[in-house]
Design a protein around this motif. Structure first.
Motif, PDB file in Angstrom:
ATOM      1  N   GLU A 156       9.569   3.827  -9.096  1.00 23.37           N
ATOM      2  CA  GLU A 156       9.650   4.681  -7.913  1.00 23.37           C
ATOM      3  C   GLU A 156       8.951   6.004  -8.197  1.00 23.37           C
ATOM      4  N   GLY A 157       8.124   6.458  -7.277  1.00 19.70           N
ATOM      5  CA  GLY A 157       7.402   7.711  -7.429  1.00 19.70           C
ATOM      6  C   GLY A 157       6.015   7.547  -8.026  1.00 19.70           C
ATOM      7  N   GLU A 158       5.611   6.344  -8.388  1.00 20.40           N
ATOM      8  CA  GLU A 158       4.302   6.125  -8.991  1.00 20.40           C
ATOM      9  C   GLU A 158       3.197   5.856  -7.966  1.00 20.40           C
ATOM     10  N   ARG A 161       7.864   4.516  -0.161  1.00 19.57           N
ATOM     11  CA  ARG A 161       8.989   4.387   0.772  1.00 19.57           C
ATOM     12  C   ARG A 161       9.185   2.923   1.171  1.00 19.57           C
ATOM     13  N   VAL A 162       8.089   2.241   1.469  1.00 17.77           N
ATOM     14  CA  VAL A 162       8.181   0.832   1.845  1.00 17.77           C
ATOM     15  C   VAL A 162       8.618  -0.006   0.643  1.00 17.77           C
ATOM     16  N   ALA A 163       7.983   0.198  -0.493  1.00 18.95           N
ATOM     17  CA  ALA A 163       8.250  -0.621  -1.677  1.00 18.95           C
ATOM     18  C   ALA A 163       9.705  -0.534  -2.139  1.00 18.95           C
ATOM     19  N   PRO A 223       0.912  -2.306   9.279  1.00 19.61           N
ATOM     20  CA  PRO A 223       0.100  -1.413   8.464  1.00 19.61           C
ATOM     21  C   PRO A 223       0.845  -0.140   8.053  1.00 19.61           C
ATOM     22  N   VAL A 224       0.612   0.241   6.806  1.00 17.94           N
ATOM     23  CA  VAL A 224       1.155   1.473   6.242  1.00 17.94           C
ATOM     24  C   VAL A 224      -0.033   2.343   5.865  1.00 17.94           C
ATOM     25  N   GLU A 225      -0.103   3.517   6.452  1.00 12.61           N
ATOM     26  CA  GLU A 225      -1.244   4.405   6.203  1.00 12.61           C
ATOM     27  C   GLU A 225      -0.942   5.356   5.055  1.00 12.61           C
ATOM     28  N   THR A 226      -1.907   5.445   4.126  1.00 14.24           N
ATOM     29  CA  THR A 226      -1.843   6.402   3.022  1.00 14.24           C
ATOM     30  C   THR A 226      -3.182   7.115   2.951  1.00 14.24           C
TER      31      THR A 226
END
Length: 184
Positions: free
Chosen positions: A146-148, A155-157, A168-171
Motif C-alpha cells: 500500500e502506498g507504492e 485506492r482501487v487496489a 477506467p481509473v485515471e492517474t
C-alpha cells in the motif's frame, strides 16, 4: 539495562535517558517510533565528530527503519494502461470484451465468471493494447505494498473487490483497467 536518550535540553546533550523498560510501557507505538527517529536524526546531525558519521551509513540511510511506516497490506494486480483523449471509451469497450471472453460465447452470466478465464482474457488484452511495459507480462504488476502506486490506483487496489475488473481509473500516467488478483 540499555539506555536510549530521547529528550534533549539543547541539541547536543540528552536531558534524561529512557530505558528499554520505560519504552515497553509506551501505549502509543507511533509516538515511540517518532521519538526514536527524532533521536537518530538529532544525534547524527549534531554529533561532535560529524565528518566521521557522514562516511558511514545511518540506520535511516540503510533502510533499517523502512518497515516501521509501511503498511503490511499487499496486493497483486493486472492492469491495462491506455492514454489519449478516448482512453476511457477504449477501456470500457475492452472491459466488455474481456468479460465476454471470460463468460464464453454461450456462457451464463448468472453462474458467474470463471476466474481463470477472466485472468487469461485480461492478460491477452493487456499484451495487445496496454502501453505499459508490464504488457509483456500480461499486465502483471506483481505484488506491491500500500502506498507504492499512484494514489488513485492504490485506492482501487486496496479498497475495491478482488476478482473484478475496475475502471477506467485515471492517474497521472493515463487511464487503467485494474484486475485485483490477490490481497493480503
Amino acid at each position: 539495562n540499555i539506555v536510549l536518550p530521547i529528550l534533549f535540553r539543547n541539541k547536543r546533550e540528552p536531558s534524561f535517558p529512557i530505558t528499554i523498560f520505560r519504552i515497553m510501557q509506551f501505549k502509543d507505538m507511533t509516538l515511540l517510533i517518532t521519538l526514536i527517529i527524532t533521536f537518530l536524526a538529532v544525534t547524527t546531525s549534531f554529533a561532535p565528530n560529524n565528518h566521521a558519521i557522514s562516511s558511514s551509513n545511518t540506520a535511516l540511510q540503510m533502510g533499517l527503519l523502512d518497515g516501521l511506516f509501511k503498511s503490511s497490506k499487499q496486493a497483486s494486480c493486472l492492469h491495462i494502461l491506455v492514454d489519449g483523449p478516448k482512453a476511457n471509451d477504449q477501456l470500457l469497450d475492452m472491459k466488455i470484451d474481456i468479460y465476454k471472453k471470460a463468460v464464453g460465447m454461450f456462457g451464463d452470466v448468472s453462474e458467474g465468471v470463471d476466474p481463470a478465464k477472466l485472468v487469461s482474457a485480461f492478460s491477452q488484452k493487456a499484451k495487445s493494447k496496454s502501453i505499459c511495459p508490464s504488457k509483456k507480462d500480461g499486465g502483471s504488476l506483481g505484488t506491491f505494498g500500500e502506498g507504492e502506486m499512484a494514489k488513485e490506483f492504490d485506492r482501487v487496489a486496496f479498497k475495491e473487490q478482488v476478482g473484478v475488473i475496475h475502471g477506467p481509473v485515471e492517474t497521472e500516467f493515463g487511464s487503467h483497467l485494474i484486475l485485483i488478483t490477490n490481497r493480503e
